[in-house]
Design a protein around this motif. Structure first.
Motif, mmCIF file in Angstrom:
data_model
loop_
_atom_site.group_PDB
_atom_site.id
_atom_site.type_symbol
_atom_site.label_atom_id
_atom_site.label_comp_id
_atom_site.label_asym_id
_atom_site.label_seq_id
_atom_site.Cartn_x
_atom_site.Cartn_y
_atom_site.Cartn_z
ATOM 1 N N SER A 120 0.832 -1.208 0.000
ATOM 2 C CA SER A 120 0.000 0.000 0.000
ATOM 3 C C SER A 120 0.867 1.259 0.000
ATOM 4 C CB SER A 120 -0.951 0.000 1.195
ATOM 5 O OG SER A 120 -0.216 0.144 2.388
ATOM 6 N N GLN A 121 2.067 1.136 0.529
ATOM 7 C CA GLN A 121 2.986 2.291 0.503
ATOM 8 C C GLN A 121 3.497 2.552 -0.900
ATOM 9 O OE1 GLN A 121 6.496 2.175 2.855
ATOM 10 N NE2 GLN A 121 5.374 2.433 4.784
ATOM 11 N N ARG A 135 -2.892 3.458 -5.031
ATOM 12 C CA ARG A 135 -4.146 3.385 -5.785
ATOM 13 C C ARG A 135 -4.663 1.943 -5.881
ATOM 14 N NH1 ARG A 135 -6.566 3.633 -10.929
ATOM 15 N NH2 ARG A 135 -4.641 3.174 -12.048
ATOM 16 N N TYR A 136 -3.746 0.984 -5.801
ATOM 17 C CA TYR A 136 -4.139 -0.420 -5.866
ATOM 18 C C TYR A 136 -4.513 -0.975 -4.493
ATOM 19 C CZ TYR A 136 -2.454 -0.584 -10.644
ATOM 20 O OH TYR A 136 -2.294 -0.363 -11.969
ATOM 21 N N PHE A 137 -4.044 -0.300 -3.452
ATOM 22 C CA PHE A 137 -4.297 -0.783 -2.090
ATOM 23 C C PHE A 137 -4.805 0.371 -1.239
ATOM 24 C CE2 PHE A 137 -1.085 -3.411 -4.032
ATOM 25 C CZ PHE A 137 -1.492 -4.694 -3.705
ATOM 26 N N ALA A 174 -7.374 -13.415 -3.233
ATOM 27 C CA ALA A 174 -6.945 -14.048 -4.468
ATOM 28 C C ALA A 174 -6.781 -13.008 -5.576
ATOM 29 C CB ALA A 174 -7.946 -15.113 -4.896
ATOM 30 N N GLU A 175 -7.512 -11.922 -5.461
ATOM 31 C CA GLU A 175 -7.503 -10.875 -6.481
ATOM 32 C C GLU A 175 -6.381 -9.868 -6.247
ATOM 33 O OE1 GLU A 175 -10.856 -10.075 -8.503
ATOM 34 O OE2 GLU A 175 -10.659 -12.266 -8.373
ATOM 35 N N ALA A 176 -5.810 -9.865 -5.034
ATOM 36 C CA ALA A 176 -4.842 -8.826 -4.702
ATOM 37 C C ALA A 176 -3.674 -8.863 -5.680
ATOM 38 C CB ALA A 176 -4.343 -9.013 -3.279
ATOM 39 N N PRO A 177 -3.401 -7.728 -6.324
ATOM 40 C CA PRO A 177 -2.290 -7.735 -7.277
ATOM 41 C C PRO A 177 -0.949 -7.936 -6.578
ATOM 42 C CG PRO A 177 -3.229 -5.525 -7.086
ATOM 43 C CD PRO A 177 -4.042 -6.422 -6.210
ATOM 44 N N ARG A 178 -0.029 -8.530 -7.289
ATOM 45 C CA ARG A 178 1.320 -8.743 -6.759
ATOM 46 C C ARG A 178 2.301 -8.050 -7.698
ATOM 47 N NH1 ARG A 178 2.511 -14.923 -6.180
ATOM 48 N NH2 ARG A 178 3.473 -14.376 -4.199
ATOM 49 N N ILE A 179 3.475 -7.788 -7.189
ATOM 50 C CA ILE A 179 4.524 -7.242 -8.052
ATOM 51 C C ILE A 179 4.889 -8.308 -9.083
ATOM 52 C CG2 ILE A 179 6.908 -6.417 -8.148
ATOM 53 C CD1 ILE A 179 6.494 -5.411 -5.243
ATOM 54 N N ARG A 180 4.972 -7.906 -10.358
ATOM 55 C CA ARG A 180 5.215 -8.867 -11.429
ATOM 56 C C ARG A 180 6.536 -8.625 -12.160
ATOM 57 N NH1 ARG A 180 3.172 -13.299 -12.233
ATOM 58 N NH2 ARG A 180 2.248 -13.044 -14.285
ATOM 59 N N PHE A 181 6.993 -7.362 -12.168
ATOM 60 C CA PHE A 181 8.260 -7.057 -12.845
ATOM 61 C C PHE A 181 9.243 -6.484 -11.819
ATOM 62 C CE2 PHE A 181 6.196 -5.552 -17.185
ATOM 63 C CZ PHE A 181 5.534 -6.757 -17.300
ATOM 64 N N ALA A 182 10.511 -6.876 -11.923
ATOM 65 C CA ALA A 182 11.541 -6.292 -11.067
ATOM 66 C C ALA A 182 12.684 -5.772 -11.931
ATOM 67 C CB ALA A 182 12.061 -7.332 -10.080
ATOM 68 N N ASP A 183 13.022 -4.486 -11.728
ATOM 69 C CA ASP A 183 14.166 -3.882 -12.420
ATOM 70 C C ASP A 183 15.302 -3.800 -11.404
ATOM 71 O OD1 ASP A 183 15.925 -2.549 -13.996
ATOM 72 O OD2 ASP A 183 14.805 -0.663 -14.089
#
Ligand code: SAM
Length: 226
Positions: free
Chosen positions: A17-18, A22-24, A38-47
């Motif tokens: 949320s930090q 907007r997503y949390f 189950a719907e909670a978005p997760r981080i998908r890309f890492a740079d």
């Protein structure tokens, strides 16, 4: 040193949320309404070693529904990226809500941030070369670290690497070729992947190399099943 930044004890301990308010939204409570996990978005890309964040800024509008994080060791550079993202959000309402940055040592703490098969893309763009033989173990791509990256990547996920240092380019490609859990992405796919252009054009380091007319060496591999 490491003691200057907080380290989550596990991926569940990362306060999304930090990073992506907007997503949390705060009024939904820490874990939403309890039924929608189950719907909670997760981080998908890492740079990894994101520097000034140019790649994240370039990727954000291309994948508006994917959460992305930059990992950066330098405190001031991390603060700069935070401010950059906040300024972009302020001047483009509804955009850039999916990108954020964290100050951390990616070589030590990847498993603290991501769970098994969580990531669909990882980026290692113009990493520091660590030329000396005895420093090879400090390189961000190694057989040992590829084990870790394979763990946090989903099958089919793609790892993107690029450098202007030929020796490092050969090193990264050789590690990826030797590793049993990665296979080269075919040239035809690389050509049509919109992300590939950004490796040079969106990163601050890539722009510098292009201005100086330098050569780059990329290796793009897919995480596969055994
Ligand atoms: N990827 C960016 C680009 O292409 O513009 C930055 C490239 S810069 C040459 C390498 C960055 O990696 C630096 O900002 C450095 O602070 C960061 N870095 C080096 N070691 C790191 C580590 N162990 N964890 C996180 N970041 C690291």
């Amino acid at each position: 040193s490491d003691s200057h930044f907080p380290i989550p004890i596990s991926p569940d301990d990362v306060d999304l949320s930090q990073h992506y308010p907007r997503y949390f939204p705060a009024d939904k409570g820490e874990h939403g309404d309890g039924g929608g996990d189950a719907e909670a978005p997760r981080i998908r890309f890492a740079d990894v070693g994101c520097g000034f964040g140019g790649l994240l800024v370039g990727l954000s509008p291309l994948f508006p529904d994917k959460l992305m994080i930059g990992m950066e060791l330098r405190d001031k550079v991390t603060e700069y990226v935070k401010e950059r993202v906040l300024a972009l959000r302020a001047s483009n309402p509804g955009q850039y809500d999916n990108i954020s940055v964290v100050r951390t040592n990616s070589m030590k703490y990847i498993p603290n941030y991501f769970g098994k098969a969580q990531l669909s893309k990882m980026f290692f763009l113009f990493p520091d070369p660590h030329f000396k033989e005895k420093n090879h173990r400090r390189r961000v791509i190694s057989m040992h670290l590829l084990d870790e990256y394979a763990y946090v990547m989903e099958v089919g996920g793609i790892i993107y690497t690029i450098t202007d240092v030929e020796e490092l380019g050969i090193w990264m490609r050789t590690c990826l070729e030797k590793h049993p859990l990665f296979e080269a992405v075919p040239e035809e796919e690389i050509k049509v992947d919109p992300v590939v252009k950004l490796l040079s054009s969106a990163t601050e380091e890539g722009q510098k190399v292009a201005r100086n007319g330098g050569q780059t060496f990329q290796a793009i591999f897919r995480h596969m099943d055994l």
